[in-house]
Design a protein around this motif. Structure first.
Motif, PDB file in Angstrom:
ATOM      1  N   ILE A 150       0.414  -1.219  -0.143  1.00 18.72           N
ATOM      2  CA  ILE A 150       0.379   0.012   0.103  1.00 18.72           C
ATOM      3  C   ILE A 150       1.083   1.424  -0.053  1.00 18.72           C
ATOM      4  O   ILE A 150       0.678   1.692  -0.845  1.00 18.72           O
ATOM      5  CB  ILE A 150      -0.547   0.479   1.421  1.00 18.72           C
ATOM      6  N   VAL A 151       2.041   1.163   1.001  1.00 23.88           N
ATOM      7  CA  VAL A 151       2.817   2.551   0.760  1.00 23.88           C
ATOM      8  C   VAL A 151       3.351   2.691  -0.413  1.00 23.88           C
ATOM      9  O   VAL A 151       4.023   3.847  -1.176  1.00 23.88           O
ATOM     10  CB  VAL A 151       3.670   2.460   2.102  1.00 23.88           C
ATOM     11  N   PHE A 152       4.022   1.452  -0.853  1.00 22.74           N
ATOM     12  CA  PHE A 152       4.547   1.579  -2.375  1.00 22.74           C
ATOM     13  C   PHE A 152       3.543   2.151  -3.498  1.00 22.74           C
ATOM     14  O   PHE A 152       3.943   3.119  -3.978  1.00 22.74           O
ATOM     15  CB  PHE A 152       5.036   0.080  -3.163  1.00 22.74           C
ATOM     16  N   ILE A 153       2.604   1.979  -3.011  1.00 23.48           N
ATOM     17  CA  ILE A 153       0.881   2.270  -4.417  1.00 23.48           C
ATOM     18  C   ILE A 153       0.973   4.218  -3.747  1.00 23.48           C
ATOM     19  O   ILE A 153       1.328   5.055  -5.194  1.00 23.48           O
ATOM     20  CB  ILE A 153      -0.506   1.717  -4.016  1.00 23.48           C
ATOM     21  N   PHE A 154       0.831   4.901  -2.837  1.00 24.57           N
ATOM     22  CA  PHE A 154       0.968   5.766  -2.454  1.00 24.57           C
ATOM     23  C   PHE A 154       2.231   6.367  -3.095  1.00 24.57           C
ATOM     24  O   PHE A 154       1.627   7.264  -3.178  1.00 24.57           O
ATOM     25  CB  PHE A 154       1.590   6.290  -0.958  1.00 24.57           C
ATOM     26  N   HIS A 155       3.177   5.750  -3.232  1.00 21.02           N
ATOM     27  CA  HIS A 155       4.375   6.613  -3.527  1.00 21.02           C
ATOM     28  C   HIS A 155       3.885   6.878  -5.443  1.00 21.02           C
ATOM     29  O   HIS A 155       4.269   7.871  -5.703  1.00 21.02           O
ATOM     30  CB  HIS A 155       5.554   6.262  -3.079  1.00 21.02           C
ATOM     31  N   GLN A 156       3.558   6.092  -5.448  1.00 16.02           N
ATOM     32  CA  GLN A 156       3.866   5.622  -7.546  1.00 16.02           C
ATOM     33  C   GLN A 156       2.280   6.941  -7.941  1.00 16.02           C
ATOM     34  O   GLN A 156       2.700   7.241  -8.178  1.00 16.02           O
ATOM     35  CB  GLN A 156       3.326   4.185  -7.773  1.00 16.02           C
ATOM     36  N   ILE A 157       1.392   6.970  -6.513  1.00 15.09           N
ATOM     37  CA  ILE A 157       0.272   8.345  -7.106  1.00 15.09           C
ATOM     38  C   ILE A 157       1.298   8.920  -7.290  1.00 15.09           C
ATOM     39  O   ILE A 157       0.624   9.974  -7.444  1.00 15.09           O
ATOM     40  CB  ILE A 157      -1.109   7.727  -5.930  1.00 15.09           C
ATOM     41  N   LYS A 158       1.930   9.648  -6.041  1.00 17.93           N
ATOM     42  CA  LYS A 158       2.422  11.172  -5.850  1.00 17.93           C
ATOM     43  C   LYS A 158       3.810  11.139  -6.733  1.00 17.93           C
ATOM     44  O   LYS A 158       3.265  12.470  -7.087  1.00 17.93           O
ATOM     45  CB  LYS A 158       3.212  10.740  -4.219  1.00 17.93           C
ATOM     46  N   LYS A 159       4.001  10.006  -7.026  1.00 17.54           N
ATOM     47  CA  LYS A 159       4.956  10.353  -8.682  1.00 17.54           C
ATOM     48  C   LYS A 159       4.401  10.478  -9.466  1.00 17.54           C
ATOM     49  O   LYS A 159       4.579  11.082 -10.374  1.00 17.54           O
ATOM     50  CB  LYS A 159       6.097   8.781  -8.479  1.00 17.54           C
ATOM     51  N   HIS A 160       3.375  10.013  -9.943  1.00 20.53           N
ATOM     52  CA  HIS A 160       2.304  10.281 -11.308  1.00 20.53           C
ATOM     53  C   HIS A 160       2.190  11.704 -10.795  1.00 20.53           C
ATOM     54  O   HIS A 160       1.830  12.453 -12.009  1.00 20.53           O
ATOM     55  CB  HIS A 160       0.905   9.277 -11.500  1.00 20.53           C
TER      56      HIS A 160
END
Length: 608
Positions: free
Chosen positions: A442-452
């Motif tokens: 979930i934390v990894f997905i958070f970072h990917q969304i932020k990166k986007h």
């Protein structure tokens, strides 16, 4: 029709300046934000007994010291979160505390844990409420999933109507439950004092029990600690309180802690003294009520209010989940849609997302989500630990007046939360190991969304974006399926834009049809160039996209832009769309994500 149903279910839209009227006073806040914690007395004691019964009924006396340990932990958490309320009056709870004091990743672990925890909390609450209903009416057991889904829809509609209105409705069953439990505990204690309950039903405290171990006692203690989930909800929802919000939130938290302590201790003691054993098809509270009153009117009052509070405990998740999602969305870690207020000024996207997820969980687990209790309990003790540790760092760094006392309170809270969390992992690893996988994910997905979001922002800013290439002209491609008013409407629109060139494209499946269409076109629109494409495999999209590629390559040499103008007729009634093949939507779906290609739909509305 949809609008009429929507207005009937959730009411008329509220103006933005009416947001202040959607704040909660202490009485309503206690009902709507404490229902999760208060409802846990219906299953927390039962979780302790389920562990002890693996040894023997003689071990039930251990519920008393275990309950004392749980109450001590409750006091530590209440005092700790009271400090968080005053230190962070704008809400956010464990996510904001951890993010500001322990770093972004710690905040995301806390936020991710709570998001999952709120989903699981609501699922377990609905499941427990359904169990209470089927305990009183056994013939409803086959309809567990249907009952649970209906309850989810009911609570979702209530919350979409706005927090004030839902609190006004939900306050009555919550306080009725508290009153009913007080009566049950009071009458039960009276029966014990007057000798109406046999002392032979239970094992005396201190009786040696063969097979008991520290490992098992720790496991029972961690199971009983599941009763403390929901304690953090008030610190997350401070913005929902009337002014002054921190003071009102603090008083509500203390009231919740006091009620929870009395009810939990009372149910544990009655279950021990009555010698209650957990049963598959009857809850512990049901057995206590039956032993105290018999299966009469009062018994059904107890069961009815217990079922209501267990179902309405889900409302804590409905209140806290959207607010936590807003904080994460503002920091660009989840979709921005969660920051949008609905017609009734609530964060309706968060509410609807929660409801859909719940229904999927209920169907997946067939309404039996009680084995998720260890998973969501350990999920909430992770942010408990991170929040208290974050407060330790804050006091050490800032050293405000009286910081030693504050530090001590949060130190005790952090230590006990960490201890319980580790007990969960050690004693119930087989049930909670998945946390170690999905939480980092979930934390990894958070970072990917932020990166986007950061990448999008960088590309959209005029100061950093590459200069736009000047457009020297425009080529308009119009896919046509026949000679109709729909096509005529699109061609007239294309002509009004004064493009440099209009190309009509017809995809034929048969050679004869291709020639016949060319003859009809030349008689109907001789001024507009027609390109016919033969499709051997009856595909419209493939030959059309190949042709567009060819035109784009040629147009790029002269800085021309290609626009595909898609004709589409709109039936008078929406249900009539299913009667048509929707080829225009298919073409649009294939072309929409192509770089440097403009795709436009020209609607033609049918009148009958």
């Amino acid at each position: 029709m949809f609008s009429v149903i929507k207005r009937f279910l959730i009411g008329q839209p509220l103006k933005s300046n009416e947001l202040g009227e959607q704040k909660l006073n202490k009485k309503k806040a206690l009902a709507i934000l404490s229902s999760d914690a208060l409802s846990s007395v219906a299953y927390g004691p039962e979780q302790i007994l389920l562990v002890l019964i693996t040894v023997s009924a003689a071990a039930y006396w251990y519920t008393i010291p275990i309950a004392i340990g749980v109450l001590f932990l409750l006091v530590a958490l209440i005092l700790s979160y009271q400090q968080i309320i005053y230190a962070y009056p704008h809400g956010g709870g464990a996510y904001v505390v951890s993010k500001e004091n322990l770093g972004m990743n710690a905040g995301l672990f806390a936020g991710g844990s709570l998001l999952v925890d709120y989903i699981l909390t609501v699922a377990v609450s609905i499941s427990a409420g359904t169990d209470a209903i089927t305990s009183a009416f056994p013939h409803l057991h086959p309809y567990t999933v249907v009952i649970a889904i209906v309850l989810v829809i009911f609570i979702t509609i209530l919350n979409l109507r706005g927090i004030t209105e839902s609190a006004s409705i939900l306050a009555y069953p919550v306080y009725l439950f508290v009153l009913a439990l007080f009566i049950l505990i009071g009458v039960g204690l009276y029966n014990i004092v007057t000798g109406n309950v046999s002392a032979e039903l239970h094992t005396p405290i201190g009786t040696p029990v063969a097979g008991i171990s520290l490992f098992l006692l720790l496991r029972a203690f961690s199971s009983g600690s599941s009763a403390l989930t929901g304690v953090e909800a008030i610190s997350n929802a401070i913005p929902n309180f009337e002014d002054s919000a921190p003071k009102n939130a603090s008083k509500t938290l203390m009231a919740m802690g006091l009620l929870l302590a009395i009810l939990f201790a009372g149910v544990v003691y009655l279950a021990y003294y009555y010698g209650i054993s957990p049963k598959e098809k009857e809850t512990v509270v049901s057995q206590i009520a039956a032993s105290t009153f018999g299966r009469n009117f009062m018994y059904y009052i107890i069961q009815g209010t217990t079922a209501m509070i267990l179902v309405l405990a889900a409302n804590t998740g409905y209140s806290a989940f959207p607010l936590l999602a807003v904080n994460l969305a503002k920091d660009k870690f989840i979709a921005r849609m969660f920051t949008i207020r609905g017609d009734r000024l609530g964060y309706s996207n968060g509410i609807i997302f929660l409801a859909v997820t719940l229904i999927l969980l209920i169907i997946l687990f067939k309404g039996k989500t009680e084995h998720l209790i260890p998973l969501y309990a350990v999920g909430v003790f992770i942010p408990f630990t991170l929040a208290q540790t974050g407060m330790l760092v804050k006091w050490i760094r800032e050293k405000p007046e009286g910081w030693i006392v504050k530090l001590t309170i949060n130190l005790v809270g952090a230590f006990m939360s960490f201890t319980v969390m580790m007990i969960f992992f050690i004693t119930k690893f087989g049930q909670v190991w998945s946390v170690l996988i999905f939480l980092p994910l979930i934390v990894f997905i958070f970072h990917q969304i932020k990166k986007h979001y950061e990448a999008v922002g960088e590309q959209l800013r005029i100061t950093t974006c590459e200069p736009a290439i000047p457009i020297e002209g425009n080529v308009m491609i119009v896919p046509v399926a026949g000679i109709t008013h729909v096509v005529e409407n699109s061609l007239n629109y294309a002509k009004s834009l004064s493009p440099d060139q209009i190309i009509a494209v017809y995809v034929a499946f048969e050679r004869d049809a291709e020639k016949q269409f060319e003859e009809k076109w030349n008689n109907w629109q001789p001024d507009i160039r027609l390109v016919t494409l033969h499709s051997q495999y009856r595909s419209i999209v493939q030959p059309l996209t190949k042709f567009i590629d060819t035109v784009e390559n040629k147009a790029a040499e002269s800085n021309f832009r290609v626009t595909v103008l898609i004709p589409q007729f709109i039936p008078k009634k929406s249900w009539q769309n299913i009667l048509h093949n929707q080829s225009s939507l298919l073409i649009r779906a294939f072309l929409l994500y192509r770089r440097d290609l403009i795709v436009t739909t020209v609607p033609y509305h049918l009148k009958k």
